[in-house]
Motif scaffolding. Structure first.
Motif, mmCIF file in Angstrom:
data_model
loop_
_atom_site.group_PDB
_atom_site.id
_atom_site.type_symbol
_atom_site.label_atom_id
_atom_site.label_comp_id
_atom_site.label_asym_id
_atom_site.label_seq_id
_atom_site.Cartn_x
_atom_site.Cartn_y
_atom_site.Cartn_z
ATOM 1 N N LEU A 56 -53.057 -26.149 -24.556
ATOM 2 C CA LEU A 56 -51.957 -27.114 -24.512
ATOM 3 C C LEU A 56 -52.426 -28.570 -24.579
ATOM 4 C CD1 LEU A 56 -49.564 -25.485 -21.881
ATOM 5 C CD2 LEU A 56 -49.555 -25.247 -24.360
ATOM 6 N N ILE A 57 -53.744 -28.791 -24.625
ATOM 7 C CA ILE A 57 -54.268 -30.156 -24.719
ATOM 8 C C ILE A 57 -54.490 -30.506 -26.188
ATOM 9 C CG2 ILE A 57 -56.230 -31.662 -24.168
ATOM 10 C CD1 ILE A 57 -56.578 -30.101 -21.581
ATOM 11 N N GLU A 58 -53.945 -31.644 -26.586
ATOM 12 C CA GLU A 58 -54.089 -32.074 -27.979
ATOM 13 C C GLU A 58 -55.496 -32.611 -28.211
ATOM 14 O OE1 GLU A 58 -51.737 -34.929 -31.199
ATOM 15 O OE2 GLU A 58 -51.026 -34.766 -29.129
ATOM 16 N N ASN A 59 -56.135 -32.198 -29.291
ATOM 17 C CA ASN A 59 -57.521 -32.579 -29.617
ATOM 18 C C ASN A 59 -58.460 -32.381 -28.419
ATOM 19 O OD1 ASN A 59 -56.721 -33.489 -32.228
ATOM 20 N ND2 ASN A 59 -56.034 -35.416 -31.311
ATOM 21 N N PRO A 60 -58.550 -31.155 -27.905
ATOM 22 C CA PRO A 60 -59.353 -30.922 -26.701
ATOM 23 C C PRO A 60 -60.859 -30.998 -26.971
ATOM 24 C CG PRO A 60 -58.627 -28.842 -27.607
ATOM 25 C CD PRO A 60 -57.994 -29.907 -28.448
ATOM 26 N N VAL A 61 -61.613 -31.399 -25.927
ATOM 27 C CA VAL A 61 -63.073 -31.313 -25.975
ATOM 28 C C VAL A 61 -63.442 -29.863 -25.676
ATOM 29 C CG1 VAL A 61 -65.226 -32.048 -24.886
ATOM 30 C CG2 VAL A 61 -63.395 -33.708 -25.282
ATOM 31 N N LYS A 62 -64.262 -29.265 -26.550
ATOM 32 C CA LYS A 62 -64.587 -27.844 -26.395
ATOM 33 C C LYS A 62 -65.924 -27.668 -25.684
ATOM 34 C CE LYS A 62 -61.873 -26.660 -30.454
ATOM 35 N NZ LYS A 62 -61.834 -26.070 -31.802
ATOM 36 N N ASN A 63 -65.985 -26.665 -24.811
ATOM 37 C CA ASN A 63 -67.197 -26.353 -24.062
ATOM 38 C C ASN A 63 -67.583 -24.890 -24.265
ATOM 39 O OD1 ASN A 63 -68.045 -28.743 -22.318
ATOM 40 N ND2 ASN A 63 -65.848 -28.651 -21.864
ATOM 41 N N SER A 64 -68.805 -24.573 -23.882
ATOM 42 C CA SER A 64 -69.273 -23.183 -23.938
ATOM 43 C C SER A 64 -69.892 -22.826 -22.595
ATOM 44 C CB SER A 64 -70.301 -23.001 -25.062
ATOM 45 O OG SER A 64 -69.723 -23.290 -26.316
ATOM 46 N N LEU A 65 -69.812 -21.572 -22.228
ATOM 47 C CA LEU A 65 -70.442 -21.144 -20.975
ATOM 48 C C LEU A 65 -70.825 -19.670 -21.057
ATOM 49 C CD1 LEU A 65 -68.557 -19.283 -18.839
ATOM 50 C CD2 LEU A 65 -67.252 -21.366 -18.755
ATOM 51 N N LEU A 66 -71.797 -19.314 -20.235
ATOM 52 C CA LEU A 66 -72.240 -17.917 -20.133
ATOM 53 C C LEU A 66 -72.451 -17.581 -18.661
ATOM 54 C CD1 LEU A 66 -73.348 -15.188 -21.086
ATOM 55 C CD2 LEU A 66 -75.573 -16.300 -21.428
ATOM 56 N N ILE A 67 -71.645 -16.665 -18.154
ATOM 57 C CA ILE A 67 -71.842 -16.117 -16.809
ATOM 58 C C ILE A 67 -72.350 -14.693 -17.003
ATOM 59 C CG2 ILE A 67 -70.769 -15.545 -14.594
ATOM 60 C CD1 ILE A 67 -68.678 -17.678 -15.142
ATOM 61 N N LYS A 68 -73.632 -14.486 -16.725
ATOM 62 C CA LYS A 68 -74.271 -13.187 -16.974
ATOM 63 C C LYS A 68 -73.849 -12.160 -15.913
ATOM 64 C CE LYS A 68 -78.490 -14.808 -16.865
ATOM 65 N NZ LYS A 68 -78.266 -16.233 -16.572
ATOM 66 N N PRO A 69 -74.054 -10.873 -16.186
ATOM 67 C CA PRO A 69 -73.715 -9.852 -15.185
ATOM 68 C C PRO A 69 -74.420 -10.077 -13.847
ATOM 69 C CG PRO A 69 -74.115 -8.831 -17.310
ATOM 70 C CD PRO A 69 -74.485 -10.267 -17.464
ATOM 71 N N SER A 70 -75.644 -10.655 -13.882
ATOM 72 C CA SER A 70 -76.399 -10.878 -12.647
ATOM 73 C C SER A 70 -75.942 -12.126 -11.881
ATOM 74 C CB SER A 70 -77.893 -11.019 -12.973
ATOM 75 O OG SER A 70 -78.099 -12.075 -13.904
ATOM 76 N N ASP A 71 -75.138 -12.982 -12.514
ATOM 77 C CA ASP A 71 -74.653 -14.206 -11.858
ATOM 78 C C ASP A 71 -73.458 -13.885 -10.966
ATOM 79 O OD1 ASP A 71 -76.498 -15.883 -13.171
ATOM 80 O OD2 ASP A 71 -75.203 -16.002 -14.934
ATOM 81 N N LYS A 72 -73.424 -14.565 -9.810
ATOM 82 C CA LYS A 72 -72.295 -14.366 -8.895
ATOM 83 C C LYS A 72 -71.131 -15.293 -9.214
ATOM 84 C CE LYS A 72 -74.854 -12.605 -4.898
ATOM 85 N NZ LYS A 72 -75.168 -12.820 -3.467
ATOM 86 N N GLY A 73 -71.449 -16.450 -9.773
ATOM 87 C CA GLY A 73 -70.340 -17.360 -10.064
ATOM 88 C C GLY A 73 -70.775 -18.684 -10.645
ATOM 89 N N LEU A 74 -69.766 -19.538 -10.852
ATOM 90 C CA LEU A 74 -69.947 -20.851 -11.461
ATOM 91 C C LEU A 74 -69.325 -21.899 -10.541
ATOM 92 C CD1 LEU A 74 -70.563 -22.580 -14.147
ATOM 93 C CD2 LEU A 74 -68.158 -22.141 -14.697
ATOM 94 N N VAL A 75 -70.071 -22.984 -10.267
ATOM 95 C CA VAL A 75 -69.568 -24.071 -9.422
ATOM 96 C C VAL A 75 -69.564 -25.351 -10.253
ATOM 97 C CG1 VAL A 75 -69.912 -25.403 -7.311
ATOM 98 C CG2 VAL A 75 -70.463 -22.963 -7.344
#
Length: 327
Positions: A56-75
């Motif tokens: 819903l954001i016009e001309n959004p800034v795009k990001n990428s991320l990888l949360i692996k199976p061994s990772d508990k989370g993202l802060v």
């Protein structure tokens, strides 16, 4: 009516087909309108998003991320209005879209279809029940623990933001550990709490990142920078927004005096790291652009050389043809 009644089952069947067709047509139109793409579902508890964005954001800034199976989370940390909430909502929407059989707002997505998805906003107070923001959070999180299944994605914007930082950080991290006791559960949170940023950054199975801030323009970049927590920049933003007002200047200086030196140094360190990361990111982008240009120039040069070679070969062939005719 009696004639139609004789074909009731066929009419029901055709009606169901029309509804099914209408539903899938609507899904397809929705995907096209918001530039959504088909995700790949994986069997391990992974969340990999390439160039994801809030639809819903016009001309959004795009990001990428990888949360692996061994990772508990993202802060996620960083300044206010830096894009933390929009980023968290974009991740939540991706997961909800998959749950409802829709394409996702990312160029590529390889994700696990979590059994349960929970999203908590940053103000959970309940006036009807007479609960403060903190009390409402505690109530909601207590209920959440009883609802956890084999695989869970828990997304929280500004966890325990309404109470003291030290206690909030200790509670939050302990809460994360309880949720992630089952390997199929992940937590994604945003925070300003200094201690929580430090604890999770020191743990190898939590991914620490922050939203960038461009010093040259005094504005957020909305880009995720991984590998380090970010400064909240509250005092700096207050100073810049207040302009040259003498009273605000006095408030700013008094706030600096009241703050503990260790906290100021810590925030300055995070700010310095973020600034260097931002500059490095710009250098990398510029290098990638130059490499692309050089590659294009190289390809163009190859093409010119090939044209010259073809021209010379044609000349030689014409000369040979003349010699053959004379012979």
């Amino acid at each position: 009516s009696s004639r139609l009644a004789a074909h009731g089952s066929q009419i029901d069947y055709v009606t169901d087909l029309i509804f099914a067709f209408d539903e899938y047509r609507t899904r397809a139109n929705f995907a096209m309108e918001f530039h959504l793409n088909r995700p790949v579902l994986c069997s391990d508890h992974k969340l990999e998003l390439d160039s994801f964005f809030h639809p819903l954001i016009e001309n959004p800034v795009k990001n990428s991320l990888l949360i692996k199976p061994s990772d508990k989370g993202l802060v996620i940390s960083g300044p206010n209005t830096g894009g933390k909430t929009a980023t968290i909502k974009a991740i939540a929407l991706t997961s909800f879209f998959i749950k409802h059989g829709l394409f996702v707002s990312a160029r590529k997505a390889e994700v696990f279809n979590f059994q349960n998805i929970f999203y908590f906003g940053n103000d959970q107070q309940s006036l009807e029940e007479g609960l403060s923001s903190f009390a409402a959070e505690v109530k909601n999180y207590t209920e959440l623990l009883s609802l956890l299944g084999e695989s869970n994605l828990v997304i929280i914007d500004e966890i325990f933001n309404s109470t003291s930082s030290e206690e909030a950080s200790a509670l939050a991290f302990s809460f994360f550990e309880e949720i992630t006791k089952t390997s199929g559960s992940k937590v994604i949170v945003s925070t300003h709490h200094q201690t929580l940023k430090t604890i999770t950054h020191s743990e190898s199975n939590y991914i620490s990142c922050h939203v960038g801030f461009d010093e040259s323009t005094n504005s957020p970049t909305y880009k995720l920078i991984f590998g380090a927590p970010g400064s909240s920049l509250a005092l700096d933003i207050f100073k810049k927004l207040s302009g040259n007002d003498s009273k605000c200047e006095e408030i700013y200086n008094l706030a600096l005096k009241r703050l503990d030196n260790k906290m100021i140094n810590y925030e300055k360190l995070l700010h310095g790291l973020s600034e260097r990361e931002g500059k490095l990111s710009k250098i990398i982008e510029e290098n990638e652009r130059l490499n692309k240009e050089l590659k294009n120039q190289k390809e163009a040069a190859k093409g010119l050389i090939q044209l010259k070679v073809d021209e010379e070969v044609s000349k030689v062939k014409r000369e040979l043809s003349k010699i053959e005719k004379k012979a």
